[in-house]
Motif scaffolding. Structure first.
Motif, PDB file in Angstrom:
ATOM      1  N   MET A 146      -7.143   1.789  -4.749  1.00  0.00           N
ATOM      2  CA  MET A 146      -5.914   2.058  -4.001  1.00  0.00           C
ATOM      3  C   MET A 146      -6.204   1.945  -2.506  1.00  0.00           C
ATOM      4  N   SER A 147      -5.426   1.151  -1.838  1.00  0.00           N
ATOM      5  CA  SER A 147      -5.621   0.933  -0.410  1.00  0.00           C
ATOM      6  C   SER A 147      -5.072   2.123   0.377  1.00  0.00           C
ATOM      7  N   ASP A 148      -5.728   2.447   1.475  1.00  0.00           N
ATOM      8  CA  ASP A 148      -5.223   3.507   2.342  1.00  0.00           C
ATOM      9  C   ASP A 148      -4.330   2.928   3.441  1.00  0.00           C
ATOM     10  N   LEU A 149      -4.003   1.648   3.336  1.00  0.00           N
ATOM     11  CA  LEU A 149      -3.147   1.017   4.326  1.00  0.00           C
ATOM     12  C   LEU A 149      -1.681   1.268   3.998  1.00  0.00           C
ATOM     13  N   ARG A 150      -0.866   1.297   5.051  1.00  0.00           N
ATOM     14  CA  ARG A 150       0.587   1.355   4.922  1.00  0.00           C
ATOM     15  C   ARG A 150       1.139   0.182   5.721  1.00  0.00           C
ATOM     16  N   TYR A 151       2.331  -0.271   5.352  1.00  0.00           N
ATOM     17  CA  TYR A 151       2.894  -1.491   5.934  1.00  0.00           C
ATOM     18  C   TYR A 151       4.342  -1.280   6.369  1.00  0.00           C
ATOM     19  N   THR A 152       4.788  -2.133   7.315  1.00  0.00           N
ATOM     20  CA  THR A 152       6.186  -2.128   7.738  1.00  0.00           C
ATOM     21  C   THR A 152       6.842  -3.433   7.302  1.00  0.00           C
ATOM     22  N   LYS A 153       8.165  -3.435   7.313  1.00  0.00           N
ATOM     23  CA  LYS A 153       8.909  -4.659   6.975  1.00  0.00           C
ATOM     24  C   LYS A 153       8.702  -5.740   8.038  1.00  0.00           C
ATOM     25  N   ASP A 154       8.207  -5.345   9.210  1.00  0.00           N
ATOM     26  CA  ASP A 154       7.937  -6.294  10.292  1.00  0.00           C
ATOM     27  C   ASP A 154       6.507  -6.813  10.268  1.00  0.00           C
TER      28      ASP A 154
ATOM     29  N   ASN B 202       5.339  12.866   9.258  1.00  0.00           N
ATOM     30  CA  ASN B 202       6.370  12.533   8.265  1.00  0.00           C
ATOM     31  C   ASN B 202       6.769  11.060   8.319  1.00  0.00           C
ATOM     32  N   GLN B 203       6.544  10.390   9.440  1.00  0.00           N
ATOM     33  CA  GLN B 203       6.894   8.974   9.546  1.00  0.00           C
ATOM     34  C   GLN B 203       6.050   8.119   8.607  1.00  0.00           C
ATOM     35  N   LEU B 204       4.884   8.594   8.234  1.00  0.00           N
ATOM     36  CA  LEU B 204       4.023   7.826   7.328  1.00  0.00           C
ATOM     37  C   LEU B 204       4.671   7.646   5.958  1.00  0.00           C
ATOM     38  N   THR B 205       5.468   8.608   5.534  1.00  0.00           N
ATOM     39  CA  THR B 205       6.061   8.544   4.191  1.00  0.00           C
ATOM     40  C   THR B 205       7.099   7.431   4.072  1.00  0.00           C
ATOM     41  N   GLY B 206       7.645   6.972   5.185  1.00  0.00           N
ATOM     42  CA  GLY B 206       8.644   5.914   5.147  1.00  0.00           C
ATOM     43  C   GLY B 206       8.066   4.509   5.120  1.00  0.00           C
ATOM     44  N   LEU B 207       6.735   4.403   5.164  1.00  0.00           N
ATOM     45  CA  LEU B 207       6.091   3.088   5.186  1.00  0.00           C
ATOM     46  C   LEU B 207       5.749   2.633   3.774  1.00  0.00           C
ATOM     47  N   MET B 208       5.613   1.325   3.607  1.00  0.00           N
ATOM     48  CA  MET B 208       5.340   0.754   2.285  1.00  0.00           C
ATOM     49  C   MET B 208       3.867   0.854   1.921  1.00  0.00           C
ATOM     50  N   ASP B 209       3.617   1.007   0.622  1.00  0.00           N
ATOM     51  CA  ASP B 209       2.248   0.885   0.136  1.00  0.00           C
ATOM     52  C   ASP B 209       1.977  -0.595  -0.140  1.00  0.00           C
ATOM     53  N   GLU B 210       0.779  -0.897  -0.595  1.00  0.00           N
ATOM     54  CA  GLU B 210       0.376  -2.295  -0.773  1.00  0.00           C
ATOM     55  C   GLU B 210       1.266  -3.035  -1.776  1.00  0.00           C
ATOM     56  N   ALA B 211       1.616  -2.381  -2.881  1.00  0.00           N
ATOM     57  CA  ALA B 211       2.442  -3.029  -3.910  1.00  0.00           C
ATOM     58  C   ALA B 211       3.833  -3.361  -3.374  1.00  0.00           C
ATOM     59  N   ALA B 212       4.439  -2.425  -2.646  1.00  0.00           N
ATOM     60  CA  ALA B 212       5.773  -2.665  -2.090  1.00  0.00           C
ATOM     61  C   ALA B 212       5.723  -3.772  -1.036  1.00  0.00           C
ATOM     62  N   TYR B 213       4.667  -3.780  -0.224  1.00  0.00           N
ATOM     63  CA  TYR B 213       4.538  -4.811   0.796  1.00  0.00           C
ATOM     64  C   TYR B 213       4.323  -6.185   0.169  1.00  0.00           C
ATOM     65  N   LYS B 214       3.517  -6.255  -0.883  1.00  0.00           N
ATOM     66  CA  LYS B 214       3.297  -7.523  -1.562  1.00  0.00           C
ATOM     67  C   LYS B 214       4.613  -8.057  -2.128  1.00  0.00           C
ATOM     68  N   ALA B 215       5.424  -7.166  -2.694  1.00  0.00           N
ATOM     69  CA  ALA B 215       6.735  -7.563  -3.218  1.00  0.00           C
ATOM     70  C   ALA B 215       7.627  -8.105  -2.102  1.00  0.00           C
TER      71      ALA B 215
END
Length: 125
Positions: free
Chosen positions: A1-9, A106-119
């Protein structure tokens, strides 16, 4: 599991306590092509989630880099000034842009995980 989070940008972040390291994703650098210039914010600058914090220029285009979370810039990757192509070579490692002191965890919870970002990336092809 990656510890990275991603944005839509297409920014990524890695949180270590209250400090987050931020850069652009491999997908973003592929879309840009060869990075030739990176403009980083000054240490001490406060950035706001979703607002421009840096600029990256490539042979194809210039693009804003948005803050994935609000916080204060505590460190910038000055190595990118002399070697902007590092972003192309190691976007998730040595090609990081800034380190921020997190203003609101709390802003971290709104970011995507790796699976959501890949999608998201798959849907953009």
């Amino acid at each position: 599991m990656s510890d990275l989070r991603y944005t839509k940008d297409h920014e990524w972040l890695r949180a270590e306590g209250d400090i987050v390291t931020v850069g652009i994703t491999p997908y973003a650098q592929e879309q840009l092509g060869d990075v030739v210039y990176v403009e980083l914010p000054e240490v001490g600058r406060k950035v706001e989630q979703g607002k421009e914090m840096a600029v990256v220029e490539s042979v194809k285009a210039a693009s804003e880099v948005y803050a994935p979370v609000s916080g204060e810039v505590v460190e910038v990757n000055n190595a990118l000034t002399d070697a902007p192509a590092t972003v192309n070579e190691d976007a998730l490692g040595k090609g990081w842009f800034v380190k921020l002191k997190l203003a609101d965890r709390n802003q971290l919870t709104g970011l995507m995980d790796e699976a959501a970002y890949k999608a998201l990336c798959d849907s953009e092809h």
